[in-house]
Design an enzyme around this catalytic site. Structure first.
Site, PDB file in Angstrom:
ATOM      1  N   ASP A 180       0.838  -1.206   0.000  1.00  0.00           N
ATOM      2  CA  ASP A 180       0.000   0.000   0.000  1.00  0.00           C
ATOM      3  C   ASP A 180       0.869   1.251   0.000  1.00  0.00           C
ATOM      4  O   ASP A 180       0.628   2.207  -0.747  1.00  0.00           O
ATOM      5  CB  ASP A 180      -0.914  -0.031   1.228  1.00  0.00           C
ATOM      6  CG  ASP A 180      -2.024   1.013   1.177  1.00  0.00           C
ATOM      7  OD1 ASP A 180      -2.373   1.462   0.075  1.00  0.00           O
ATOM      8  OD2 ASP A 180      -2.543   1.355   2.256  1.00  0.00           O
ATOM      9  N   HIS A 263      -4.426   2.930  -7.017  1.00  0.00           N
ATOM     10  CA  HIS A 263      -5.579   2.663  -6.157  1.00  0.00           C
ATOM     11  C   HIS A 263      -6.868   2.500  -6.960  1.00  0.00           C
ATOM     12  O   HIS A 263      -7.788   1.801  -6.527  1.00  0.00           O
ATOM     13  CB  HIS A 263      -5.722   3.760  -5.096  1.00  0.00           C
ATOM     14  CG  HIS A 263      -4.924   3.472  -3.861  1.00  0.00           C
ATOM     15  ND1 HIS A 263      -3.557   3.678  -3.802  1.00  0.00           N
ATOM     16  CD2 HIS A 263      -5.289   2.970  -2.648  1.00  0.00           C
ATOM     17  CE1 HIS A 263      -3.121   3.323  -2.597  1.00  0.00           C
ATOM     18  NE2 HIS A 263      -4.142   2.881  -1.886  1.00  0.00           N
TER      19      HIS A 263
END
Length: 386
Positions: A180, A263
């Site tokens: 992430d 994302h």
């Protein structure tokens, strides 16, 4: 400061009120809540995390002369769950809500606190996402598909991350956090090049972009030794650095630096059942590789990134996501969701076509397979992440 009334773009930086990280940090939560002026907080968490933390929190809250009230988190950060928890806050007369555990509980606590009009606090026991610091929640459907981002006018009043709990959690969580966080700089630099907006409604600040890059640099330096330490439940300086990179620096970096294609591809992947076994950061890593291919990044950048993330334990192929043999209908569904009008892929400096994105996603398979071969991991299989 004079109000900006002419729609002139302004730069915006956002951050939580206070950030506390370290071994034993959770034991300070009662005193920290008292410092916020809270006298009746509610702790939202699941049964597993409650079992791991209740003894520490009981002592911490008793020391601050605060009542300890738990509410069971339902497991999925849906709008309905946030509404339910805000009802519990209202009925119990609670003056703050603490999301305890991982990103889903924390995001739900934010939404419930906003509904109820009380401050929210993030208490992370894993470092799997950069959710704890931000003024937004990722909202999902009951089936686990991405639904929307929900934005707030303020960030968490307090963020607490206990690195001992991070070190004792399964190493896959920290690996996902690295995935992430690595996307943060890839996306922030793209947003800055395009002069696109960040996640708090302004242009990226130099601070936001620089923190995203600092997160990236720390990850490349310390991720592998940190993961080795967590395999043995150890808290080292590398672990502390990676927790800061994945939680604080990535959180500030993505929010004030901005998101782009990585994302958006993550959100698209949630639209198909085959990827629901992936963590957030694992799906984001597929998104990062897709963005690099889509941007036409040189092999000298893509290949080392794919090799590094493979070593970190992240997926680098569609095969690992169960999409290696997927037909065009499935990938078209992923791409349609990733290119929805509200998605952050439109923050790129160019507007890719549906075909561009699908081809880039397909190309990730070859990139990832070559990387795995170079680092000695062999053929990928869908069972690698089940």
């Amino acid at each position: 400061m004079a109000e900006n009334t002419d729609r002139t773009p302004v730069s915006v930086f956002a951050s939580p009120g206070r950030y506390v990280q370290g071994r034993g940090a959770l034991g300070r939560l009662g005193t920290l809540m008292e410092g916020l002026g809270s006298r009746r907080p509610l702790v939202l968490t699941d049964d597993v995390v409650r079992g791991l933390t209740e003894q520490v929190l009981t002592g911490s809250f008793a020391q601050a002369d605060l009542p300890l009230a738990f509410e069971r988190f339902g497991g999925m950060p849906t709008s309905a769950e946030a509404d339910r928890v805000s009802g519990v806050i209202d009925e119990g007369g609670h003056d703050a809500v603490i999301g305890l555990g991982g990103g889903t509980a924390i995001d739900t606590a934010k939404a419930a606190g906003d509904n109820a009009g009380v401050p929210w606090v993030s208490a992370a026991t894993v470092a799997s996402t950069d959710a704890p610091t931000s003024a937004l929640s990722v909202v999902y459907t009951e089936s686990g598909s991405f639904e929307s981002y929900r934005f707030y006018s303020r960030n968490p009043a307090l963020v607490v991350v206990d690195t001992q709990y991070v070190a004792e959690a399964p190493v896959r969580f920290l690996s996902a956090g690295v995935g992430d966080a690595l996307a943060t700089w890839i996306e922030a630099r793209a947003v800055r090049r395009a002069h696109s907006p960040n996640m708090v409604g302004g242009l990226p600040t130099h601070a936001g972009s620089t923190l995203a890059e600092l997160s990236w640099n720390l990850l490349w330096r310390s991720a592998l030794p940190a993961l080795e330490a967590v395999e043995k439940n150890l808290v080292t300086q590398d672990v502390e650095a990676i927790v800061e990179a994945t939680t604080l620096l990535s959180g500030l970096g993505f929010e004030s630096g901005g998101l782009a294609a990585a994302h958006a591809i993550h959100d698209g992947l949630t639209a198909v059942d085959q990827t629901h076994h992936f963590t957030h950061g694992e799906k984001v890593n597929i998104g990062s590789l897709t963005q690099l291919v889509l941007e036409g990044a040189p092999a000298s950048e893509i290949d080392p990134f794919a090799e590094f993330t493979a070593r970190v334990g992240l997926p680098t192929t569609l095969t690992e996501a169960g999409l290696g043999g997927a037909d065009e209908t499935v990938l078209d569904e992923v791409v349609r969701a990733a290119m929805a009008p509200s998605e952050t892929i439109h923050n790129l400096a160019f507007e890719p076509t549906h075909r561009d994105v699908r081809d880039a996603l397909r190309a990730v398979e070859g990139v990832g397979r070559r990387a795995r071969e170079r680092v000695g991991l062999g053929e990928p299989t869908p069972e690698d992440y089940t």
